[in-house]
Design an enzyme around this catalytic site. Structure first.
Site, short mmCIF file in Angstrom:
data_model
loop_
_atom_site.label_atom_id
_atom_site.label_comp_id
_atom_site.label_asym_id
_atom_site.label_seq_id
_atom_site.Cartn_x
_atom_site.Cartn_y
_atom_site.Cartn_z
N ASP A 199 0.83 -1.19 0.00
CA ASP A 199 0.00 0.00 0.00
C ASP A 199 0.87 1.25 0.00
O ASP A 199 2.02 1.22 0.46
CB ASP A 199 -0.90 0.03 1.24
CG ASP A 199 -1.96 -1.06 1.22
OD1 ASP A 199 -2.22 -1.61 0.15
OD2 ASP A 199 -2.51 -1.36 2.30
N LYS A 200 0.31 2.35 -0.48
CA LYS A 200 1.04 3.61 -0.56
C LYS A 200 1.75 3.95 0.74
O LYS A 200 2.92 4.36 0.74
CB LYS A 200 0.07 4.73 -0.93
CG LYS A 200 0.66 6.13 -0.86
CD LYS A 200 -0.42 7.19 -1.07
CE LYS A 200 0.14 8.58 -0.84
NZ LYS A 200 -0.92 9.62 -0.93
#
Length: 332
Positions: free
Chosen positions: A143-144
């Protein structure tokens, strides 16, 4: 000139009915199962001369299967020079220690400034094209706002070999992926397993939700966790846990830990119901949590078999500074 390749098979008499993607994984062993599933959904597979778009379609004895594989598509995103923390690199692959805030591949709202853009600049033409137009070389994602270790393939051989290991998730192969997370509360059991199917939420497309096992949208998901430390030791309000994935679904750790009542600190998507817990933190602890400004999740260990040499490679990433500060203040 069209470089599309076509392969055809007829299943032998006595062949038991089985999922199409599993059958193809044996017949076209040079392609990963995830790649074959994508080809099925793109209409590149026919059964008895009719296109089949469902990887789960059962096929059995006598079925005539044809597979078309288009040539790898060149990466469209442009290269952008960025400072990358490169843990390991050779002619086949590159291991990155990803910082928080870095999106892995271009998507709506993130057309540039991604890891893919940085890799195109760093690796040039050597990246594998199997991942598709928007994701050259990408075998798995973080995830970011999740930090830690990520491996990228630099050619098709490496991509296929790594993809097979990630599809197996260490059940029968050598893949090792360990995450460290700070969660609210203390799990009753020091070790446990969360087994719950996941699917995109029908109410909020940005979220992943737990669904029943018989829900056809659901994807089988298993997370193993172990309690490393209750924080603080005298009157704990949070825990440091280690999570090991047996499957690799979007937001899996975040959703599974929230499902058992222990969402990740700083997770505004799945831990919003625990905002009042922060009021029990001391002022320095609250400041450290605000400074983190993301879910407290770090991909700490990554181990896999080198797709060319067969050597087992294992890498460890120390907890980043923002997460280490929160951990230290919680210990106080």
């Amino acid at each position: 000139m069209d470089d599309t390749t076509r392969q055809e098979w007829t299943l032998e008499d006595g062949t038991a009915a089985e999922r199409l993607d599993r059958v193809l994984a044996r017949l076209a062993s040079d392609l990963s199962r995830s790649r074959l599933q994508a080809l099925i959904r793109e209409g590149q597979v026919t059964v008895d001369d009719a296109p089949v778009l469902d990887p789960g379609r059962k096929v059995g004895a006598g079925a005539r299967i044809a597979l078309q594989v288009p040539p790898p598509v060149a990466a469209e995103p442009q290269g952008e020079a960025m400072d990358l923390v490169i843990v390991y690199e050779d002619d086949d692959l590159i291991v990155i220690d990803k910082p928080a805030g870095l999106v892995v591949h271009p998507a709506a709202g993130h057309e540039s400034g991604t890891l893919v853009n940085a890799l195109i600049a760093h690796c040039g033409e050597s990246l594998s094209g199997i991942g598709g137009v928007k994701r050259p070389g990408i075998v798995h994602r973080l995830d970011k706002d999740t930090t830690g270790l990520l491996v990228v393939a630099k050619n098709d051989l490496a991509h296929q070999g790594l993809a097979e290991q990630f599809a197996d998730h260490g059940r029968t192969g050598p893949l090792e992926r360990l995450y460290q997370a700070l969660v609210w509360g203390v799990p009753e059991r020091r070790r446990g397993t969360v087994e719950a199917a996941l699917a995109r939420s029908q109410h909020n497309r940005e979220k992943i939700a737990i669904v029943s096992d018989d829900n056809e949208r659901g994807r089988y998901a298993i997370t193993h966790y172990a309690l490393l430390e209750a924080l603080p030791s005298g009157n704990p309000i949070a825990s440091l846990v280690q999570c090991e994935l047996e499957t690799g679904r979007t937001h899996q750790i975040r959703v599974h830990m929230a499902h058992i009542g222990h969402p990740l600190l700083g997770d505004s998507v799945y831990g919003s119901g625990f905002k009042t817990k922060a009021n029990r933190l001391s002022e320095p602890q609250q400041d450290a949590l605000k400074a983190l400004n993301r879910q407290a999740l770090h991909a700490a260990v990554l181990g896999f078999e080198h797709p060319r040499t067969g050597e087992f490679l294992r890498f460890e990433s120390p907890i980043p500074a923002d997460l280490a500060l929160l951990l230290e203040t919680l210990r106080a």
